[in-house]
Scaffold this motif. Structure first.
Motif, PDB file in Angstrom:
ATOM      1  N   TYR A   1     -61.862   5.356 -39.094  1.00 50.59           N
ATOM      2  CA  TYR A   1     -60.429   5.680 -39.006  1.00 50.59           C
ATOM      3  C   TYR A   1     -60.146   6.630 -37.848  1.00 50.59           C
ATOM      4  CZ  TYR A   1     -60.178   3.469 -43.544  1.00 50.59           C
ATOM      5  OH  TYR A   1     -60.273   2.575 -44.575  1.00 50.59           O
TER       6      TYR A   1
ATOM      7  N   ASN B   1     -58.838  -2.499 -40.068  1.00 48.23           N
ATOM      8  CA  ASN B   1     -59.229  -2.749 -41.471  1.00 48.23           C
ATOM      9  C   ASN B   1     -58.367  -2.038 -42.506  1.00 48.23           C
ATOM     10  OD1 ASN B   1     -61.365  -4.401 -40.679  1.00 48.23           O
ATOM     11  ND2 ASN B   1     -62.676  -2.608 -40.375  1.00 48.23           N
ATOM     12  N   VAL B   2     -57.164  -1.635 -42.121  1.00 47.77           N
ATOM     13  CA  VAL B   2     -56.245  -1.086 -43.115  1.00 47.77           C
ATOM     14  C   VAL B   2     -54.887  -1.756 -42.940  1.00 47.77           C
ATOM     15  CG1 VAL B   2     -57.331   1.173 -43.423  1.00 47.77           C
ATOM     16  CG2 VAL B   2     -55.661   0.858 -41.615  1.00 47.77           C
ATOM     17  N   SER B   3     -54.050  -1.610 -43.971  1.00 47.84           N
ATOM     18  CA  SER B   3     -52.726  -2.248 -43.948  1.00 47.84           C
ATOM     19  C   SER B   3     -51.756  -1.312 -43.253  1.00 47.84           C
ATOM     20  CB  SER B   3     -52.284  -2.533 -45.378  1.00 47.84           C
ATOM     21  OG  SER B   3     -53.259  -3.322 -46.012  1.00 47.84           O
TER      22      SER B   3
ATOM     23  N   GLY C   1     -57.443   3.408 -53.854  1.00 44.30           N
ATOM     24  CA  GLY C   1     -58.005   3.165 -52.520  1.00 44.30           C
ATOM     25  C   GLY C   1     -56.859   2.898 -51.552  1.00 44.30           C
TER      26      GLY C   1
ATOM     27  N   GLY D   1     -55.930   4.316 -48.851  1.00 49.54           N
ATOM     28  CA  GLY D   1     -56.188   4.351 -47.416  1.00 49.54           C
ATOM     29  C   GLY D   1     -55.694   5.623 -46.746  1.00 49.54           C
TER      30      GLY D   1
ATOM     31  N   TYR E   1     -48.322  -2.631 -47.238  1.00 47.26           N
ATOM     32  CA  TYR E   1     -47.864  -3.604 -48.251  1.00 47.26           C
ATOM     33  C   TYR E   1     -46.842  -2.957 -49.171  1.00 47.26           C
ATOM     34  CZ  TYR E   1     -52.199  -1.498 -50.086  1.00 47.26           C
ATOM     35  OH  TYR E   1     -53.199  -0.613 -50.417  1.00 47.26           O
TER      36      TYR E   1
ATOM     37  N   ASP F   1     -57.393   8.043 -53.391  1.00 47.24           N
ATOM     38  CA  ASP F   1     -58.453   7.656 -52.450  1.00 47.24           C
ATOM     39  C   ASP F   1     -59.496   8.764 -52.439  1.00 47.24           C
ATOM     40  OD1 ASP F   1     -58.254   5.367 -49.895  1.00 47.24           O
ATOM     41  OD2 ASP F   1     -59.901   6.811 -49.889  1.00 47.24           O
TER      42      ASP F   1
ATOM     43  N   GLY G   1     -62.241   5.754 -57.500  1.00 50.25           N
ATOM     44  CA  GLY G   1     -61.653   4.709 -58.325  1.00 50.25           C
ATOM     45  C   GLY G   1     -62.469   4.406 -59.568  1.00 50.25           C
ATOM     46  N   GLU G   2     -63.762   4.717 -59.539  1.00 44.08           N
ATOM     47  CA  GLU G   2     -64.615   4.487 -60.713  1.00 44.08           C
ATOM     48  C   GLU G   2     -64.419   5.585 -61.750  1.00 44.08           C
ATOM     49  OE1 GLU G   2     -65.470   4.679 -57.535  1.00 44.08           O
ATOM     50  OE2 GLU G   2     -67.307   3.587 -57.079  1.00 44.08           O
TER      51      GLU G   2
ATOM     52  N   GLY H   1     -55.802  -2.763 -52.611  1.00 44.03           N
ATOM     53  CA  GLY H   1     -55.747  -3.612 -51.414  1.00 44.03           C
ATOM     54  C   GLY H   1     -57.027  -3.465 -50.619  1.00 44.03           C
ATOM     55  N   THR H   2     -57.900  -4.441 -50.703  1.00 36.18           N
ATOM     56  CA  THR H   2     -59.212  -4.461 -50.027  1.00 36.18           C
ATOM     57  C   THR H   2     -59.989  -3.139 -50.202  1.00 36.18           C
ATOM     58  OG1 THR H   2     -58.439  -3.736 -47.825  1.00 36.18           O
ATOM     59  CG2 THR H   2     -58.363  -6.103 -48.277  1.00 36.18           C
ATOM     60  N   SER H   3     -59.953  -2.588 -51.411  1.00 41.68           N
ATOM     61  CA  SER H   3     -60.675  -1.334 -51.662  1.00 41.68           C
ATOM     62  C   SER H   3     -61.809  -1.503 -52.668  1.00 41.68           C
ATOM     63  CB  SER H   3     -59.705  -0.264 -52.176  1.00 41.68           C
ATOM     64  OG  SER H   3     -58.810   0.064 -51.158  1.00 41.68           O
TER      65      SER H   3
ATOM     66  N   TYR I   1     -66.622  -0.777 -53.347  1.00 45.84           N
ATOM     67  CA  TYR I   1     -67.337   0.047 -54.324  1.00 45.84           C
ATOM     68  C   TYR I   1     -68.768  -0.457 -54.492  1.00 45.84           C
ATOM     69  CZ  TYR I   1     -62.767   1.579 -56.246  1.00 45.84           C
ATOM     70  OH  TYR I   1     -61.508   2.078 -56.451  1.00 45.84           O
TER      71      TYR I   1
HETATM   72  C1  LIG Z   1     -60.297  -1.112 -46.244  1.00 47.11           C
HETATM   73  S1  LIG Z   1     -59.585   0.400 -46.771  1.00 47.11           S
HETATM   74  C2  LIG Z   1     -58.060  -0.171 -47.452  1.00 47.11           C
HETATM   75  C3  LIG Z   1     -57.023   0.920 -47.542  1.00 47.11           C
HETATM   76  C4  LIG Z   1     -55.634   0.478 -48.010  1.00 47.11           C
HETATM   77  N1  LIG Z   1     -55.678  -0.108 -49.321  1.00 47.11           N
HETATM   78  C5  LIG Z   1     -55.048  -0.493 -47.000  1.00 47.11           C
HETATM   79  O1  LIG Z   1     -55.127  -1.703 -47.208  1.00 47.11           O
HETATM   80  O2  LIG Z   1     -54.547   0.011 -45.994  1.00 47.11           O
HETATM   81  C6  LIG Z   1     -60.568   0.835 -48.159  1.00 47.11           C
HETATM   82  C7  LIG Z   1     -60.218   2.197 -48.778  1.00 47.11           C
HETATM   83  O3  LIG Z   1     -60.931   2.322 -50.006  1.00 47.11           O
HETATM   84  C8  LIG Z   1     -61.341   3.665 -50.135  1.00 47.11           C
HETATM   85  N2  LIG Z   1     -62.477   3.697 -51.059  1.00 47.11           N
HETATM   86  C9  LIG Z   1     -63.734   3.212 -50.862  1.00 47.11           C
HETATM   87  N3  LIG Z   1     -64.497   3.434 -51.928  1.00 47.11           N
HETATM   88  C10 LIG Z   1     -63.711   4.065 -52.843  1.00 47.11           C
HETATM   89  C11 LIG Z   1     -63.932   4.541 -54.179  1.00 47.11           C
HETATM   90  N4  LIG Z   1     -65.110   4.415 -54.755  1.00 47.11           N
HETATM   91  N5  LIG Z   1     -62.880   5.117 -54.821  1.00 47.11           N
HETATM   92  C12 LIG Z   1     -61.666   5.243 -54.222  1.00 47.11           C
HETATM   93  N6  LIG Z   1     -61.392   4.814 -52.970  1.00 47.11           N
HETATM   94  C13 LIG Z   1     -62.416   4.226 -52.296  1.00 47.11           C
HETATM   95  C14 LIG Z   1     -61.697   4.079 -48.715  1.00 47.11           C
HETATM   96  O4  LIG Z   1     -61.706   5.483 -48.560  1.00 47.11           O
HETATM   97  C15 LIG Z   1     -60.588   3.383 -47.919  1.00 47.11           C
HETATM   98  O5  LIG Z   1     -59.490   4.222 -47.735  1.00 47.11           O
END
Ligand SMILES: C[S@@+](CC[C@H](N)C(=O)[O-])C[C@H]1O[C@@H](n2cnc3c(N)ncnc32)[C@H](O)[C@@H]1O
Length: 265
Positions: A72, A79-81, A105, A107, A114, A129, A146-147, A162-164, A168
């Motif tokens: 970032y 890779n982010v929205s 997640g 971002g 979105y 996040d 998130g877990e 969204g792609t988060s 994991y």
């Molecule tokens: C590809 S980015 C997508 C961000 C946002 N959803 C978007 O589309 O713009 C993935 C995000 O997931 C977060 N992330 C990864 N592993 C995570 C976890 N275990 N718990 C919470 N967030 C997590 C990262 O820090 C990152 O900001």
């Protein structure tokens, strides 16, 4: 904007109610303390160590997060929205935001695109996040995994990722947690990016990317594993979720964006 109603908050590991030690410290029954950022007012609920993961997985998780930060910083929109790309708008439409909305997640940007471009002004938006990212956010924000969501059961009408969750190490635990905090009347929307194994590697990668370490056991610097729809759908049913709706959007010959609307079984 970072203030979050305290009645939503719980200990991230035990899910017990929290008591306030002072204005910027919450404590759970085991004595774990969670603090509020002095400058921006968001709570930090990152556990010192996740009981879900082995030592190797935990250090790989840290490395994955470090790699996100580098990515970032080097390329804030990759890779982010960030903008109104067609798949971003489609995911925003798919989510049909209403009521209390949780983006897990969310971002590094103040609000993911979105939501920004498909906002229902009557809904209230909360983001979670592990990364703090740009502050202040244009939504309520909590720093957490998130877990291990520091949130009460059945709190949100719409939860989204969204792609988060595909980043994991244990996506099934992430889906289980997301469903736990979602109301039975509501739903969870997940955007899964799928890439086939024979997808060509880019001819040129930037220098900063080449310098990233791939964590132990991980497939690449950003994904512990890449999941097919079959494997991901097994995680959904393993987490007691039922797929209510699924949209598949072909991106190119090798990549698809798959949107799931999931309800509690
Ligand atoms: C590809 S980015 C997508 C961000 C946002 N959803 C978007 O589309 O713009 C993935 C995000 O997931 C977060 N992330 C990864 N592993 C995570 C976890 N275990 N718990 C919470 N967030 C997590 C990262 O820090 C990152 O900001």
């Amino acid at each position: 904007m970072n203030e979050i109603p305290v009645e939503f908050l719980r200990s991230p590991l035990s899910k017990e109610e929290l008591s306030a030690e002072d204005e910027s410290t919450l404590v759970d029954a085991a004595g774990n303390k969670f603090t509020k950022d002095e400058q921006y007012g968001f709570w930090n609920f990152l556990p010192e160590r996740s009981p879900l993961y082995s030592d190797q997985e935990w250090s790989s998780f840290q490395q994955l997060i470090d790699n996100f930060v580098i990515s970032y910083n080097q390329n804030p929109t990759q890779n982010v929205s960030y903008d109104d790309r067609p798949e971003v708008l489609k995911f925003g439409e798919f989510c049909k935001f209403y009521g209390d909305v949780l983006d897990i997640g969310c971002g590094p940007h103040p609000i993911p695109a979105y939501i920004k471009f498909r906002k229902n002004e009557d809904a209230v938006y909360y983001g979670i996040d592990v990364l703090v990212g740009e502050q202040p956010k244009d939504m309520h924000f909590i720093q957490a995994m998130g877990e291990h969501l520091p949130l009460a059961d059945e709190s949100f009408d719409v939860s989204i990722s969204g792609t988060s969750i595909l980043h994991y190490i244990n996506p099934q635990a992430g889906i289980e947690e997301a469903l736990r905090v979602t109301k039975s009347s509501g739903y969870l929307c997940i955007w899964l990016g799928v890439k086939s194994e024979d997808a060509p590697v880019p001819a040129e990668s930037p220098e900063w990317y080449k310098n990233l370490d791939t964590p132990d056991g991980a497939e690449n610097p950003f994904h512990y594993k890449r999941y097919s729809t079959e494997v991901f759908e097994a995680f959904i049913s393993g987490a007691n979720g039922v797929i209510d709706e699924k949209e598949v959007h072909e991106y190119d010959e090798w990549r698809q964006n798959v949107f799931y609307r999931i309800k509690k079984a």
